[in-house]
Design an enzyme around this catalytic site. Structure first.
Site, PDB file in Angstrom:
ATOM      1  N   GLU A 244       0.886  -1.172   0.000  1.00  0.00           N
ATOM      2  CA  GLU A 244       0.000   0.000   0.000  1.00  0.00           C
ATOM      3  C   GLU A 244       0.913   1.207   0.000  1.00  0.00           C
ATOM      4  O   GLU A 244       1.582   1.496   0.982  1.00  0.00           O
ATOM      5  CB  GLU A 244      -0.921  -0.022   1.218  1.00  0.00           C
ATOM      6  CG  GLU A 244      -2.117   0.918   1.077  1.00  0.00           C
ATOM      7  CD  GLU A 244      -1.864   2.277   1.685  1.00  0.00           C
ATOM      8  OE1 GLU A 244      -1.504   3.199   0.913  1.00  0.00           O
ATOM      9  OE2 GLU A 244      -2.022   2.429   2.900  1.00  0.00           O
ATOM     10  N   CYS A 278      -2.162   8.937   3.111  1.00  0.00           N
ATOM     11  CA  CYS A 278      -2.005   8.552   1.704  1.00  0.00           C
ATOM     12  C   CYS A 278      -3.280   8.799   0.911  1.00  0.00           C
ATOM     13  O   CYS A 278      -3.217   9.010  -0.300  1.00  0.00           O
ATOM     14  CB  CYS A 278      -1.574   7.090   1.610  1.00  0.00           C
ATOM     15  SG  CYS A 278      -2.682   5.942   2.450  1.00  0.00           S
TER      16      CYS A 278
END
Length: 474
Positions: A244, A278
């Protein structure tokens, strides 16, 4: 439990010191306030060996019993949330309420994975045999979690991996190791020795882990650049991977929105956790018809929001978590100024040696400017004009990243139609930063691959196994 000092690693069910230590800074002051163990290569070997030994029996523990331990772990974290939140704010910088929310989100993830069943499929085509398709655990998992959400993103890995029957060696970021070390101590007696090992160390420990032959899988959350190095290391013995990685997430604001309603939501979708997320909005595309009006509202919010020490009452946004990231964000702001871009700066920030950056809006910069093209991971947000849907979709998609995005419109059907054209794994309609433990989360393009959350996320820690069984002859 003492939540101050004496931070030790969890290896093979024991709390372990190291010969060396790492300073941990409070980002609100820029000064060290604690030290964490710096794990040696020999201790890493011991942790992997303990996890491998534990896997031999843990994999055969029934799913419901493994899940019962996750529930006990959730209860223990909930019982200690206030002390953990205070420690979290010291090492990460986020205000106390946000710290507490993260820990309770981790509790929710543990409880959710205590409810997920892994299906077993039986195939019978009438050809003289039947086939049982199930999923089996992979083995020992290497988990590396980041500093922006050090507790929650660790639990995103722990909960599905252990529920699936794997064992784990987890390394939190060297910038934020303390909460996870204390969580290791809290959970020491819940899981059998070696099932969960938590170690801490500097930048050299991560490569030792990703190259270690004792791991069957790596689950990594961090930057795209580091993710590429992790992938290269894992290729040597074909370790399974979940990555990720970064994002440069675009939000699109259509002209029919209620500006007073959406402006605060858009603002926090960009700046919560001081924009160190993010999936935060990092490029804000605003329709020409409302550009100036929304810019004015966001500018007002930037001037009102208190940026400061997360331990102080009234603080909404804390510091950048570490000096390295602080310098990177300041370099982007300096570059924007050098390019003659128009910057709108928010409320003043403390000047005490802490890593504070004022909320900064950039007024309609060129699409090819660094502040648009790079993921800032700090409180700097480019506001970008657009006129037509086709144009803005193309601009939003013109990125190497594809993690998340948002569409804001009073016409939900129109917003959904736009969302389906965005090349990202997650899109929100009239909201931001919403995540659920039962919903898959995955990046497109260079935002990574593999899946987290939901049954799909749990299956990332398992491998399918098909058993062909002939039927007895009559």
């Amino acid at each position: 439990m003492d939540f101050h000092g004496n931070y030790r690693m969890l290896i093979a069910g024991e709390m372990v010191d190291a010969d060396r230590s790492l300073d941990v800074n409070n980002p609100a002051s820029g000064r060290p306030f604690a030290a964490a163990p710096d794990c040696s290569a020999e201790q890493l070997d011991a942790a992997v060996d303990a996890a491998a030994r534990a896997f031999r029996t843990w994999r055969h523990v029934p799913l419901k019993k493994r899940q019962a331990m996750l529930l006990r772990a959730a209860d223990v974290l909930a019982d200690n949330v206030d002390a953990l939140a205070r420690l979290f704010t010291q090492e990460q910088g986020r205000p106390i309420e946000g710290a507490r929310s993260e820990i309770m989100t981790g509790v929710a993830w543990l409880r959710a994975y205590a409810q997920i069943d892994v299906p077993v499929q039986t195939i019978d085509k009438g050809d003289g045999q039947w086939i049982e398709v199930s999923h089996v655990p992979l083995g020992v998992v290497c988990a590396i979690s980041p500093w922006n959400f050090p507790v929650n993103l660790s639990i995103w890995k722990i909960a599905p991996a252990l529920a699936a029957g794997n064992t784990m060696v987890l390394k939190p970021s060297p910038f934020t190791p303390l909460c996870m070390l204390k969580i290791g101590e809290l959970l020491r007696d819940i899981f059998p020795a070696g099932v969960l090992n938590i170690i801490s160390g500097g930048d050299e420990l991560g490569p030792l882990m990703t190259a270690h032959p004792g791991f069957a899988k790596i689950s990594f959350t961090g930057s795209t650049a580091t993710g590429k190095r992790v992938m290269e290391s894992a290729a040597q013995d074909l370790k399974r991977l979940t990555l990720e990685l970064g994002g440069n997430d675009a939000a699109i604001v259509m002209p029919d929105v209620d500006l007073d309603d959406v402006a605060p939501k858009i603002f926090m979708g960009a700046f919560f956790n001081t924009a160190q997320i993010c999936i935060a909005t990092k490029r804000l595309y605003i329709h020409d018809a409302i550009y100036d009006a929304l810019k004015d509202r966001l500018s007002k919010l930037a001037r009102m929001i208190k940026v400061g020490d997360g331990a102080e009452q009234g603080t909404v946004l804390g510091p950048i978590q570490n000096k390295r990231q602080f310098e990177r964000v300041m370099a982007l702001i300096d570059d924007a100024r050098a390019q003659g871009l128009s910057l709108i700066e928010g409320a003043p920030v403390p000047e005490n040696g802490g890593y504070f950056v004022p909320v900064t809006l950039v007024d309609n910069p060129p699409e090819d400017s660094r502040v648009v093209q790079e993921e800032a991971f700090g409180p700097i947000l480019p506001l970008l004009r657009f006129s037509h849907v086709d144009e803005v979709v193309a601009r939003a998609n013109d990125s190497e990243y594809g993690l998340a995005g948002a569409v804001w419109s009073a016409d939900v059907a129109q917003a959904v139609a736009i969302a389906k054209r965005l090349e990202t794994g997650t899109v929100w309609i009239n909201q931001n930063l919403k995540m659920r433990p039962d919903t898959p989360f995955a990046g497109h393009k260079q935002s990574g691959f593999g899946i987290e959350n939901g049954l799909e996320g749990m299956l990332e820690y398992m491998a399918p196994q098909a058993i062909y069984v002939p039927k007895p002859q009559a």
